[in-house]
Write a protein that holds these residues in place. Structure first.
Motif, PDB file in Angstrom:
ATOM      1  N   GLU A 404       0.900  -1.230  -0.093  1.00  0.00           N
ATOM      2  CA  GLU A 404       0.066   0.025  -0.140  1.00  0.00           C
ATOM      3  C   GLU A 404       0.856   1.302  -0.030  1.00  0.00           C
ATOM      4  N   GLN A 405       2.086   1.069  -0.380  1.00  0.00           N
ATOM      5  CA  GLN A 405       2.955   2.465  -0.482  1.00  0.00           C
ATOM      6  C   GLN A 405       2.822   3.094  -1.740  1.00  0.00           C
ATOM      7  N   LYS A 406       2.904   4.307  -1.821  1.00  0.00           N
ATOM      8  CA  LYS A 406       2.702   5.121  -3.201  1.00  0.00           C
ATOM      9  C   LYS A 406       4.077   4.824  -3.851  1.00  0.00           C
ATOM     10  N   MET A 407       4.130   4.870  -5.248  1.00  0.00           N
ATOM     11  CA  MET A 407       5.049   4.768  -6.035  1.00  0.00           C
ATOM     12  C   MET A 407       5.123   5.511  -7.172  1.00  0.00           C
ATOM     13  N   ARG A 408       6.128   5.888  -7.860  1.00  0.00           N
ATOM     14  CA  ARG A 408       6.508   6.250  -9.110  1.00  0.00           C
ATOM     15  C   ARG A 408       7.528   5.854 -10.055  1.00  0.00           C
ATOM     16  N   ALA A 409       7.134   5.237 -11.176  1.00  0.00           N
ATOM     17  CA  ALA A 409       8.429   4.597 -11.785  1.00  0.00           C
ATOM     18  C   ALA A 409       8.214   5.023 -13.131  1.00  0.00           C
ATOM     19  N   PHE A 410       9.692   5.110 -13.657  1.00  0.00           N
ATOM     20  CA  PHE A 410       9.978   5.720 -15.154  1.00  0.00           C
ATOM     21  C   PHE A 410      10.597   4.623 -15.968  1.00  0.00           C
ATOM     22  N   VAL A 411      10.124   4.526 -17.310  1.00  0.00           N
ATOM     23  CA  VAL A 411      10.978   3.851 -18.178  1.00  0.00           C
ATOM     24  C   VAL A 411      11.517   4.772 -19.119  1.00  0.00           C
ATOM     25  N   ASN A 412      13.002   4.681 -19.328  1.00  0.00           N
ATOM     26  CA  ASN A 412      13.410   5.592 -20.288  1.00  0.00           C
ATOM     27  C   ASN A 412      13.317   5.571 -21.813  1.00  0.00           C
ATOM     28  N   VAL A 413      12.578   6.375 -22.722  1.00  0.00           N
ATOM     29  CA  VAL A 413      12.236   5.869 -23.931  1.00  0.00           C
ATOM     30  C   VAL A 413      13.375   5.707 -24.734  1.00  0.00           C
ATOM     31  N   LEU A 414      14.423   6.151 -24.418  1.00  0.00           N
ATOM     32  CA  LEU A 414      15.619   5.876 -25.349  1.00  0.00           C
ATOM     33  C   LEU A 414      16.501   4.334 -24.977  1.00  0.00           C
ATOM     34  N   SER A 415      16.642   4.374 -23.886  1.00  0.00           N
ATOM     35  CA  SER A 415      17.608   3.329 -23.414  1.00  0.00           C
ATOM     36  C   SER A 415      16.694   2.059 -22.669  1.00  0.00           C
ATOM     37  N   GLY A 416      15.712   2.414 -22.029  1.00  0.00           N
ATOM     38  CA  GLY A 416      14.739   1.350 -21.655  1.00  0.00           C
ATOM     39  C   GLY A 416      15.154   1.024 -20.103  1.00  0.00           C
ATOM     40  N   ASP A 417      16.020   1.985 -19.572  1.00  0.00           N
ATOM     41  CA  ASP A 417      16.467   1.847 -18.048  1.00  0.00           C
ATOM     42  C   ASP A 417      15.352   2.476 -17.248  1.00  0.00           C
TER      43      ASP A 417
END
Length: 426
Positions: A404-417
Motif C-alpha cells: 500500500e505504498q505510493k510509487m512512481r516509476a519511469f522507463v527511459n524511452v531511449l535506453s529502456g532503463d
C-alpha cells in the motif's frame, strides 16, 4: 516553528527539497539491483563523453502518435502480472517531434544581483522600507552561524561581509511582514505576507511558502477538470482556471530571471484550502520543454532503490488568495538552463513496450496499481545532488498493492532503463 523554518532555509539553499528520503530502497522490493543509468557511468567527468545504449523497438514519434490511442486501449485491456491499469488516467502526448537527454545547470547568482532582486521584490510588495542591513541574512554556509543569537540573526548579516561572498544564493529575509530566499537562478521561495496577514493567526509569512497554512483541503484535482469551479477567495470569487492563468503568467514573466530557451510553464493540479470561511488555491507548477512536460512531484519522505542517484521531478507549489498575483511559492526556477548531452532523437519506445519492460523489471515483487501515466522528463540527481540530468520517460504513478505504498516509476524511452521510488504523501 523556528526549528521548521531553520530546516527549510538550510535545505532549500542546498536544493534538497526531498525531506526524509532514504539513500537506497531495500533490494527485496524487486529481488535484484537495478542497472544504473548510463549517464551515471560516463568515462571521466566530461559531459561530452556522455553515451547511452539505445533500446530496440523504438518507433518514429510522428508515426507513434497515430498509434498511441490504440496502445492505450491495449494496455488497459491486458493482464499484466505486476501491473494494473484498470483505473489509470493516460495523459495525452505533448506537441513534440524530438526528445533528448539534458543536463540541468545554473549560472550562480552574483552577490549584487541577489541583493538587487531582493530590493526590487520588497518594493513591489510594499515592503521597500525594510532595513536590509539588519534583516538580509545568508544561509548558504559561506560564513558560520552564531548560535548564541536567536533566529534569524544567528545567520550572518549580508552587509556585515559584503562584498566578500562568493555567491548570492542563500540570501534571505524572514520577518513578520514577508519572507524571501534566493536560489541560484533567482527567487527560490517567497511569501508576500498576504496569507498570514489575512489569517491573523500569529504564523509568520515563511510558513505560507511551505504550505503550513494549507491545512484544511476541501477539494483537489486536475486544473483541466476543475477549471470552471469558482471559489470565494480573500478578495472575491475567482475560478480555478483564471487563477491558474495568473500563476502561469507570474512565472513566465521570470522570478526575476527569464525562462530558459524552450521552456514554458504548466499548472496541472490544484488544491482548494479553507481560509477563515473563504478559500485559497495551491497549484502544482512544472516546466514544459520543447513540448514535453517534466514529471512533477511533492515534498515528503522518499525511498530510492539506487545509492548512485535519486529520482525526482519538478517541485513547485504556488499559492493564490487574491486575484492579482501569486502570494507565496517554493520550488525550482524556470531559468535553470538545459544543455543537450546528445543529439535529439526522433524515435522513442512506445507505451506498450515500456509497460512490458516495467512488468518484467518488477519481477513479481511489486504489484503497481497505476492511476496515472504520461510521457515526461524525469530528473536524476547524481554526485550528492550536484549533477542533474533529465531523461525522457514513460512515467507511471500509483500504489504498490503489496504494501500500500505510493510509487512512481519511469522507463527511459531511449535506453529502456527503469528508475523508481516509493514515497509518502504530504
Amino acid at each position: 516553528m523556528v526549528k521548521k523554518i531553520r530546516i527549510c532555509l538550510l535545505t532549500s539553499v542546498c536544493m534538497l527539497c526531498l525531506a526524509g528520503c532514504n539513500s537506497q530502497m531495500t533490494e527485496d522490493i524487486t529481488g535484484q539491483k537495478a542497472s544504473p543509468a548510463e549517464s551515471g557511468e560516463t568515462a571521466g567527468d566530461e559531459l561530452s563523453e556522455f553515451t547511452i545504449d539505445f533500446v530496440s523497438g523504438r518507433i518514429n514519434i510522428t508515426e507513434y502518435k497515430s498509434r498511441y490511442g490504440d496502445e492505450i486501449k491495449e494496455v488497459k485491456e491486458s493482464d499484466f502480472e505486476n501491473l494494473s491499469f484498470q483505473d489509470c488516467e493516460m495523459m495525452p502526448l505533448g506537441d513534440f517531434e524530438k526528445v533528448g537527454i539534458y543536463r540541468l545547470y545554473s549560472d550562480d547568482i552574483g552577490v549584487d544581483e541577489s541583493i538587487e532582486c531582493v530590493k526590487n521584490w520588497l518594493e513591489k510588495i510594499g515592503c521597500g522600507d525594510t532595513d536590509l542591513e539588519k534583516e538580509l541574512r545568508d544561509a548558504s554556509g559561506q560564513y558560520e552561524r552564531d548560535e548564541s543569537r536567536e533566529y534569524p540573526y544567528d545567520y550572518v548579516g549580508v552587509y556585515d561581509h559584503y562584498p566578500e561572498f562568493d555567491s548570492g544564493c542563500g540570501f534571505f529575509i524572514n520577518t513578520d511582514r514577508c519572507y524571501i530566499q534566493m536560489g541560484k537562478d533567482g527567487i527560490y521561495s517567497m511569501s508576500d505576507g498576504s496569507i498570514a496577514h489575512y489569517l491573523d493567526s500569529g504564523k509568520i509569512p515563511a510558513m505560507d511558502a511551505l504550505g503550513v497554512s494549507e491545512e484544511n483541503i476541501v477539494d483537489k484535482g486536475s486544473v483541466s477538470e476543475k477549471s470552471g469551479d469558482v471559489w470565494k477567495l480573500a478578495d472575491g470569487k475567482m475560478s480555478v482556471g483564471d487563477a491558474a492563468e495568473v500563476v502561469k503568467n507570474y512565472f513566465e514573466a521570470g522570478t526575476p530571471r527569464k525562462m530558459a530557451s524552450g521552456v514554458s510553464v504548466d499548472v496541472p493540479e490544484v488544491e482548494v484550502f479553507e481560509l477563515n470561511g473563504k478559500y485559497g488555491y495551491a497549484f502544482a507548477v512544472r516546466r514544459i520543454y520543447k513540448g514535453v512536460p517534466f514529471a512533477y512531484a511533492d515534498t515528503g519522505g522518499r525511498s530510492y532503490y539506487s545509492a548512485e542517484y535519486s529520482v525526482t521531478g519538478d517541485m513547485k507549489t504556488a499559492y493564490i488568495i487574491n486575484h492579482d498575483t501569486v502570494g507565496a511559492f517554493t520550488g525550482y526556477s524556470e531559468a535553470t538552463l538545459l544543455e543537450g548531452l546528445m543529439e535529439e532523437q526522433t524515435e522513442i519506445l512506445g507505451l506498450k513496450d515500456a509497460v512490458s519492460l516495467l512488468n518484467d523489471f518488477f519481477a513479481a515483487k511489486v504489484k503497481l496499481e497505476a492511476d496515472k501515466a504520461e510521457l515526461a522528463y524525469c530528473i536524476c540527481r547524481y554526485d550528492e545532488n550536484e549533477r542533474q540530468i533529465a531523461y525522457p520517460c514513460w512515467g507511471f504513478e500509483g500504489t504498490n498493492a503489496t504494501n500500500e505504498q505510493k510509487m512512481r516509476a519511469f522507463v527511459n524511452v531511449l535506453s529502456g532503463d527503469v528508475y523508481y521510488y516509493a514515497y509518502n504523501e504530504r
